[in-house]
Write a protein that holds these residues in place. Structure first.
Motif, PDB file in Angstrom:
ATOM      1  N   VAL A   1      37.765  37.435  41.556  1.00 50.41           N
ATOM      2  CA  VAL A   1      37.773  37.419  40.084  1.00 50.41           C
ATOM      3  C   VAL A   1      39.220  37.318  39.611  1.00 50.41           C
ATOM      4  O   VAL A   1      40.149  37.751  40.308  1.00 50.41           O
ATOM      5  CB  VAL A   1      37.098  38.674  39.493  1.00 50.41           C
ATOM      6  CG1 VAL A   1      35.639  38.744  39.879  1.00 50.41           C
ATOM      7  CG2 VAL A   1      37.827  39.941  39.928  1.00 50.41           C
ATOM      8  N   THR A   2      39.393  36.758  38.432  1.00 45.91           N
ATOM      9  CA  THR A   2      40.716  36.587  37.839  1.00 45.91           C
ATOM     10  C   THR A   2      40.760  37.309  36.496  1.00 45.91           C
ATOM     11  O   THR A   2      39.860  37.116  35.666  1.00 45.91           O
ATOM     12  CB  THR A   2      41.040  35.100  37.633  1.00 45.91           C
ATOM     13  OG1 THR A   2      40.976  34.428  38.904  1.00 45.91           O
ATOM     14  CG2 THR A   2      42.430  34.920  37.047  1.00 45.91           C
ATOM     15  N   VAL A   3      41.790  38.130  36.299  1.00 51.90           N
ATOM     16  CA  VAL A   3      41.963  38.873  35.051  1.00 51.90           C
ATOM     17  C   VAL A   3      43.287  38.449  34.437  1.00 51.90           C
ATOM     18  O   VAL A   3      44.343  38.602  35.060  1.00 51.90           O
ATOM     19  CB  VAL A   3      41.941  40.400  35.280  1.00 51.90           C
ATOM     20  CG1 VAL A   3      41.999  41.146  33.947  1.00 51.90           C
ATOM     21  CG2 VAL A   3      40.699  40.804  36.061  1.00 51.90           C
ATOM     22  N   ILE A   4      43.245  37.904  33.232  1.00 50.22           N
ATOM     23  CA  ILE A   4      44.451  37.410  32.564  1.00 50.22           C
ATOM     24  C   ILE A   4      44.460  37.900  31.116  1.00 50.22           C
ATOM     25  O   ILE A   4      43.493  38.473  30.625  1.00 50.22           O
ATOM     26  CB  ILE A   4      44.511  35.865  32.585  1.00 50.22           C
ATOM     27  CG1 ILE A   4      43.252  35.262  31.938  1.00 50.22           C
ATOM     28  CG2 ILE A   4      44.680  35.352  33.998  1.00 50.22           C
ATOM     29  CD1 ILE A   4      43.278  33.748  31.843  1.00 50.22           C
ATOM     30  N   GLY A   5      45.581  37.648  30.440  1.00 49.50           N
ATOM     31  CA  GLY A   5      45.712  38.038  29.046  1.00 49.50           C
ATOM     32  C   GLY A   5      46.459  39.347  28.902  1.00 49.50           C
ATOM     33  O   GLY A   5      47.405  39.635  29.650  1.00 49.50           O
ATOM     34  N   GLU A   6      46.014  40.172  27.953  1.00 60.00           N
ATOM     35  CA  GLU A   6      46.715  41.413  27.628  1.00 60.00           C
ATOM     36  C   GLU A   6      46.346  42.547  28.577  1.00 60.00           C
ATOM     37  O   GLU A   6      45.743  43.551  28.203  1.00 60.00           O
ATOM     38  CB  GLU A   6      46.427  41.805  26.180  1.00 60.00           C
ATOM     39  CG  GLU A   6      47.240  41.042  25.164  1.00 60.00           C
ATOM     40  CD  GLU A   6      48.743  41.199  25.391  1.00 60.00           C
ATOM     41  OE1 GLU A   6      49.199  42.326  25.628  1.00 60.00           O
ATOM     42  OE2 GLU A   6      49.455  40.190  25.331  1.00 60.00           O
ATOM     43  N   VAL A   7      46.730  42.366  29.856  1.00 57.99           N
ATOM     44  CA  VAL A   7      46.624  43.421  30.865  1.00 57.99           C
ATOM     45  C   VAL A   7      47.999  43.593  31.501  1.00 57.99           C
ATOM     46  O   VAL A   7      48.847  42.713  31.410  1.00 57.99           O
ATOM     47  CB  VAL A   7      45.565  43.079  31.940  1.00 57.99           C
ATOM     48  CG1 VAL A   7      44.171  43.105  31.348  1.00 57.99           C
ATOM     49  CG2 VAL A   7      45.847  41.720  32.569  1.00 57.99           C
ATOM     50  N   ASN A   8      48.196  44.728  32.128  1.00 60.24           N
ATOM     51  CA  ASN A   8      49.517  45.031  32.668  1.00 60.24           C
ATOM     52  C   ASN A   8      49.856  44.249  33.921  1.00 60.24           C
ATOM     53  O   ASN A   8      51.023  43.946  34.175  1.00 60.24           O
ATOM     54  CB  ASN A   8      49.621  46.541  32.950  1.00 60.24           C
ATOM     55  CG  ASN A   8      49.686  47.362  31.681  1.00 60.24           C
ATOM     56  OD1 ASN A   8      50.630  47.261  30.901  1.00 60.24           O
ATOM     57  ND2 ASN A   8      48.673  48.183  31.454  1.00 60.24           N
ATOM     58  N   GLN A   9      48.844  43.888  34.719  1.00 55.45           N
ATOM     59  CA  GLN A   9      49.098  43.161  35.966  1.00 55.45           C
ATOM     60  C   GLN A   9      48.088  42.019  36.126  1.00 55.45           C
ATOM     61  O   GLN A   9      47.167  42.099  36.944  1.00 55.45           O
ATOM     62  CB  GLN A   9      49.010  44.113  37.162  1.00 55.45           C
ATOM     63  CG  GLN A   9      50.007  45.245  37.113  1.00 55.45           C
ATOM     64  CD  GLN A   9      49.774  46.272  38.214  1.00 55.45           C
ATOM     65  OE1 GLN A   9      48.952  46.071  39.106  1.00 55.45           O
ATOM     66  NE2 GLN A   9      50.480  47.371  38.140  1.00 55.45           N
TER      67      GLN A   9
END
Length: 252
Positions: free
Chosen positions: A138-146
């Protein structure tokens, strides 16, 4: 004339009060006194076309083990030889030594293991089968810290766990508008989830699937903060407040 400084102070306070207030608490509508019970949806991932599976087989018979290993070394591709991995084709089939074609699309990892074990029982004595999904990412992007892409070793992952792997949202992340992008059978779907509401647990998109993309949108406060036209606004507001206070002190 003496009221003008107070008007300036009031104007400055109104400008600062115009910053939108947002709920930064996850599931803020959960009851504080009562116990909330929410029906869980099916969470375990299902095997899809194009998935890459690691399949290992052992049995109580050394002869059967040798047969399976020998056939594997002759029939597998270069990719499969290195890690005994098998690709699910466009018909939902996986081609295995001894067995041949076996349809496993739409099954869970545990069900696929049982199907392979049952098929091999006709040729091997007490086969022991292990199946692992290799492309659960899975890919997590945007307004996250990492922000990053993460490989999952298990068969279940929910949205909160993915955000935790990415270091959680920043204060600018819109918890009420998290975008999930998912592609299934060549069709791409996009759904927005509100993490301020407990109903999100019932969404089929709360539990992530292989190759899902999670996008956390920034709120308008950050857009204004980094806009070239608005960078001077806090300075101007501070100057107006300081001048108003100074004039008030001088008048007194």
């Amino acid at each position: 004339m003496k009221k003008r400084p107070y008007i300036l102070v009031l104007f400055a306070l109104l400008i600062s009060a115009c910053v939108p207030q947002r709920d930064l608490v996850y599931f803020s509508d959960l009851s504080e006194l009562a116990k909330d019970q929410i029906n869980a949806v099916e969470a375990e991932v299902k095997i899809q076309q194009g998935d890459l599976l690691s399949i290992s087989v052992n049995s109580l018979s050394p002869e059967s083990n040798e047969l399976f290993t020998r056939i594997t070394s002759k029939t597998n591709t270069e990719e499969s030889r290195s890690g005994q991995s098998y690709r699910v084709d466009h018909q939902g089939m996986v081609t295995l030594p001894v067995i041949g074609n076996l349809k496993i699309e739409g099954t869970t990892i545990d069900v696929a293991r049982k199907l392979i074990t049952q098929s091999l029982s006709q040729f091997m004595k007490s086969p022991i089968v292990e199946v692992q999904l290799l492309n659960f990412k899975v890919t997590v992007i945007g307004e996250v810290n990492q922000p990053a892409s993460f490989t999952v070793t298990g068969t279940q992952l929910n949205l909160l766990e993915a955000l935790g792997m990415a270091g959680d949202m920043t204060v600018y992340g819109k918890r009420e508008n998290v975008l999930i992008i998912r592609q299934t059978d060549g069709i791409r779907s996009m759904v927005r989830l509100n993490l301020n509401k407990k109903d999100v647990f019932q969404s089929p998109y709360f539990h992530l699937k292989q190759n899902d993309i999670v996008y956390v949108e920034p709120d308008k406060a950050k857009e204004k903060e980094f806009s070239p036209n608005n960078r001077a606004l806090p300075i101007i507001t501070a100057c107006i407040s300081a001048v108003a206070v100074l004039i008030t002190a001088l008048i007194r």
